[in-house]
Design a protein around this motif. Structure first.
Motif, PDB file in Angstrom:
ATOM      1  N   THR A  79       3.377 -11.941  -7.412  1.00 54.79           N
ATOM      2  CA  THR A  79       2.237 -11.157  -7.897  1.00 54.79           C
ATOM      3  C   THR A  79       2.755 -10.106  -8.874  1.00 54.79           C
ATOM      4  O   THR A  79       3.963  -9.845  -8.952  1.00 54.79           O
ATOM      5  N   LEU A  80       1.830  -9.495  -9.573  1.00 54.76           N
ATOM      6  CA  LEU A  80       2.171  -8.405 -10.486  1.00 54.76           C
ATOM      7  C   LEU A  80       2.907  -7.300  -9.719  1.00 54.76           C
ATOM      8  O   LEU A  80       3.932  -6.781 -10.172  1.00 54.76           O
ATOM      9  N   ALA A  81       2.403  -6.958  -8.535  1.00 54.22           N
ATOM     10  CA  ALA A  81       3.009  -5.893  -7.733  1.00 54.22           C
ATOM     11  C   ALA A  81       4.447  -6.244  -7.353  1.00 54.22           C
ATOM     12  O   ALA A  81       5.341  -5.391  -7.410  1.00 54.22           O
ATOM     13  N   GLN A  83      -5.398  -6.575  -5.268  1.00 52.88           N
ATOM     14  CA  GLN A  83      -4.496  -5.441  -5.464  1.00 52.88           C
ATOM     15  C   GLN A  83      -3.939  -5.398  -6.897  1.00 52.88           C
ATOM     16  O   GLN A  83      -3.837  -4.331  -7.498  1.00 52.88           O
ATOM     17  N   ASP A  84      -3.590  -6.565  -7.426  1.00 52.34           N
ATOM     18  CA  ASP A  84      -3.097  -6.603  -8.804  1.00 52.34           C
ATOM     19  C   ASP A  84      -4.174  -6.106  -9.780  1.00 52.34           C
ATOM     20  O   ASP A  84      -3.867  -5.402 -10.752  1.00 52.34           O
ATOM     21  N   CYS A  85      -5.424  -6.479  -9.504  1.00 51.22           N
ATOM     22  CA  CYS A  85      -6.524  -5.994 -10.356  1.00 51.22           C
ATOM     23  C   CYS A  85      -6.644  -4.479 -10.241  1.00 51.22           C
ATOM     24  O   CYS A  85      -6.869  -3.788 -11.241  1.00 51.22           O
ATOM     25  N   ALA A  86      -6.479  -3.965  -9.013  1.00 52.90           N
ATOM     26  CA  ALA A  86      -6.579  -2.513  -8.796  1.00 52.90           C
ATOM     27  C   ALA A  86      -5.478  -1.780  -9.568  1.00 52.90           C
ATOM     28  O   ALA A  86      -5.727  -0.763 -10.216  1.00 52.90           O
ATOM     29  N   ILE A  87      -4.260  -2.315  -9.507  1.00 54.29           N
ATOM     30  CA  ILE A  87      -3.135  -1.690 -10.219  1.00 54.29           C
ATOM     31  C   ILE A  87      -3.426  -1.639 -11.719  1.00 54.29           C
ATOM     32  O   ILE A  87      -3.242  -0.612 -12.382  1.00 54.29           O
ATOM     33  N   SER A 139      -5.243   0.957  -5.695  1.00 58.11           N
ATOM     34  CA  SER A 139      -4.212   0.027  -5.213  1.00 58.11           C
ATOM     35  C   SER A 139      -3.537   0.536  -3.951  1.00 58.11           C
ATOM     36  O   SER A 139      -3.015  -0.250  -3.171  1.00 58.11           O
ATOM     37  N   THR A 140      -3.539   1.842  -3.742  1.00 56.38           N
ATOM     38  CA  THR A 140      -2.892   2.359  -2.532  1.00 56.38           C
ATOM     39  C   THR A 140      -3.907   2.846  -1.504  1.00 56.38           C
ATOM     40  O   THR A 140      -3.602   2.906  -0.313  1.00 56.38           O
ATOM     41  N   ASP A 141      -5.122   3.177  -1.937  1.00 54.52           N
ATOM     42  CA  ASP A 141      -6.080   3.787  -1.011  1.00 54.52           C
ATOM     43  C   ASP A 141      -7.107   2.825  -0.411  1.00 54.52           C
ATOM     44  O   ASP A 141      -7.954   3.244   0.363  1.00 54.52           O
ATOM     45  N   THR A 142      -7.055   1.561  -0.787  1.00 56.27           N
ATOM     46  CA  THR A 142      -8.070   0.630  -0.298  1.00 56.27           C
ATOM     47  C   THR A 142      -7.875   0.290   1.179  1.00 56.27           C
ATOM     48  O   THR A 142      -6.782  -0.063   1.596  1.00 56.27           O
TER      49      THR A 142
END
Lengths: 487, 93
Positions: A7-9, A220-224, A248-251
């Motif tokens: 993933t991107l992360a 998560q990648d979309c959130a980042i 990305s960290t608070d969901t």
């Protein structure tokens, strides 16, 4: 490290921890593009300076400095966003050879965060289409079934990310152009609230509807990506001053206690059996996870396609008036006797058929004698539609619906009937009209093996609710780890 | 029903050329599409303020400072034809 499936992360973390070099990451995806993209046609331009940019990221890391939260992540960018010194075509002959003197704010923010622009992806010309068949650079194919469309207009980004030619990408969405291709290619794609992301440097289609957003394989990648590109911009007066949350960290990956309204109009539309099954599975899954399932109704939704096409084409006819063959782009070599025929020759040779059709539609809707019946009336119904959404969000946190009535269709199946193609956008256009954020998430597969997405819509600036429900569903749905056929 | 004559008029307004075949095709397609759009005519919108944009119009001021973003040369780089610091158009008189 398996870069293809990372993933991107994961790529970001590995580059930052120096477990892999940015140049190795970029080289890996460049090789994949070289070997696989002849089957897909997802890229229009590959960035010749990508390796150079990756080398710089590695140098920053080696010197002990921080290259940013997207260090070394290769990103596929829809060729509707301006990239300084890198050709930007909007998939139109009228912009063939155009090299922007500046970058879109979205692109600048990605680069400032350490991302590497891998290349510019295919699309329907100027974002006008739902199949990627309206491209001056040829049709793009769906990696899940090469004789099917990847959706549109961000079809190139969707196909590239689904085929793992890039870990993530950027699309734009005027009436569903991120969500519909994300759904057709089995990805997550979010259209942010109008004003969440700056439109500066994005080739305009319909300014009151256009928004850019991320497309990736995980929420998560979309959130980042979204937290990187969002936020106020002095160069776009419609870009909101609101602070950008750390999604990305608070969901919280649980929908427990969330009120999810199932869109009743979706159940009465002609939805195919597979899409209906996927929708019902999602409803029961979310209920099991503790969400409260309710019913909501947006009666004006059945007029959304009409309002959308009247307003979008009206805005387009005005926005596209700038292509005159004088300052940039294509110029006709035809001998003309006056300035008006010079403009007409350039524009007729440069624009594709669907773009001409939409300019004609918009000009007609705005022309003397029709303005009140079409443009003005549609603008009024637009407000009524928005008000219905506001009433619905008093009863629920997010609205669940399909993205489209059926999965990806075959190339050529709908191209000869514009109205049939437009009616396909029934569930996606209303979020743009009301300015609401909406996300497409993978929901399952059709009997044919094609992916089917689901859409959640939230109130203005409530993207956190979208990431929450998307993350929960992603973790809970028993989706087989299927990969597209070209891989 | 949108006639070919109307299509030619609209094309002129939009600075587009249409061939006879295109005028014929656009007339049929735009007729079908606008017939469908006509459905909104029956809706009651009396007194509804048109919605022009979904943005929260919060106007703000920024400091009035001159910043140089691009050079004239950069901006002229994409011109199909130029003359010095000017865009050049074909002789039309």
């Amino acid at each position: 490290m398996d870069l293809t499936e990372a993933t991107l992360a994961e790529i970001r973390d590995a580059v930052r921890a120096k477990r892999v070099k940015a140049v190795e990451v970029v080289a890996h995806f460049q090789r994949r593009i070289e070997t696989l993209d002849n089957q897909l046609n997802s890229f229009i331009t590959v960035n010749p300076r990508a390796m150079e940019e990756a080398t710089q990221i590695d140098a920053i890391l080696a010197s002990g400095r921080d290259p940013g939260p997207l260090a070394g992540v290769p990103i596929a960018v829809k060729d509707l966003l301006c990239t300084k010194n890198l050709a930007t075509t909007a998939a139109s002959n009228i912009l063939r050879g155009f090299v922007p003197p500046y970058s879109a704010t979205v692109v600048k923010r990605l680069q400032a965060a350490g991302a590497v622009i891998l290349g510019k992806t295919n699309l329907d010309e100027f974002g006008m289409g739902s199949s990627n068949e309206n491209s001056a650079f040829g049709v793009c194919r769906n990696p899940w079934a090469l004789d099917h469309v990847p959706g549109g207009s961000s079809g190139g980004t969707a196909a590239a990310v689904a085929a793992r030619l890039a870990p993530a990408g950027i699309g734009t969405d005027t009436g569903g152009s991120i969500r519909q291709p994300a759904s057709f290619c089995g990805l997550v794609g979010i259209k942010p609230t109008y004003g969440r992301v700056s439109r500066f440097g994005i080739v305009s289609y319909a300014s009151s509807l256009d928004q850019a957003g991320p497309m990736a394989r995980t929420a998560q990648d979309c959130a980042i990506l979204l937290e990187t590109i969002a936020g106020h911009d002095d160069w776009d007066a419609t870009a909101s001053m609101r602070p950008v949350p750390s999604w990305s960290t608070d969901t919280i990956p649980s929908p427990k206690g969330m009120r999810i309204g199932v869109l009743q109009e979706a159940l009465s539309e002609k939805i195919d059996q597979d899409t209906s099954t996927v929708l019902n599975t999602a409803i029961s899954t979310l209920r099991q996870l503790g969400a409260e399932i309710t019913e909501v109704s947006i009666p004006k939704l059945r007029h959304a396609v009409s309002i959308y096409y009247l307003l979008a084409t009206s805005e387009a006819s005005s926005n596209l008036a700038r292509y005159d063959g004088v300052r940039y782009g294509y110029r006709s070599r035809k001998q003309t006797s006056d300035l008006e025929s010079f403009y007409a020759a350039t524009r007729s040779e440069g624009f594709g058929t669907e773009v001409k059709r939409r300019i004609m539609m918009g000009t007609y809707a705005l022309s003397s004698g029709y303005y009140d019946a079409f443009y003005l009336k549609a603008s009024q119904v637009r407000r009524q539609l928005r008000d219905e959404y506001m009433a619905a969000f008093a009863q629920c946190d997010v609205i669940l619906s399909p993205v489209t009535t059926s999965p990806a269709f075959k190339i050529g199946a709908r191209i000869s009937d514009p109205l049939e193609m437009y009616l396909n956008d029934i569930f996606t256009t209303s979020a743009n009209l009301a300015g609401l954020p909406a996300i497409a998430v993978p929901g399952g597969f059709a009997e044919s093996g094609l992916p089917i997405g689901l859409q959640f819509t939230a109130n203005h600036f409530d993207e956190h609710n979208l990431f929450r429900v998307a993350t929960a569903l992603e973790q809970a749905l028993p989706l087989v780890k299927k990969v597209p056929h070209v891989i | 029903m949108i006639s070919q004559e109307t299509i030619r008029h609209i094309a002129k307004l939009a600075r587009l050329e249409v061939t006879d075949a295109e005028a014929n095709e656009f007339a049929a397609q735009l007729s079908a599409v606008f017939d469908h759009f006509q459905e909104i005519a029956q809706l009651d919108t009396a007194g509804v303020e048109p919605m022009i944009t979904p943005s929260e119009i919060a106007l703000y001021l920024r400091s009035d400072q001159v910043e140089r973003q691009e050079t004239v040369e950069d901006l002229l780089e994409n011109a199909p034809e130029k003359s010095g610091h000017l865009f050049k158009v074909p002789p039309v008189v």
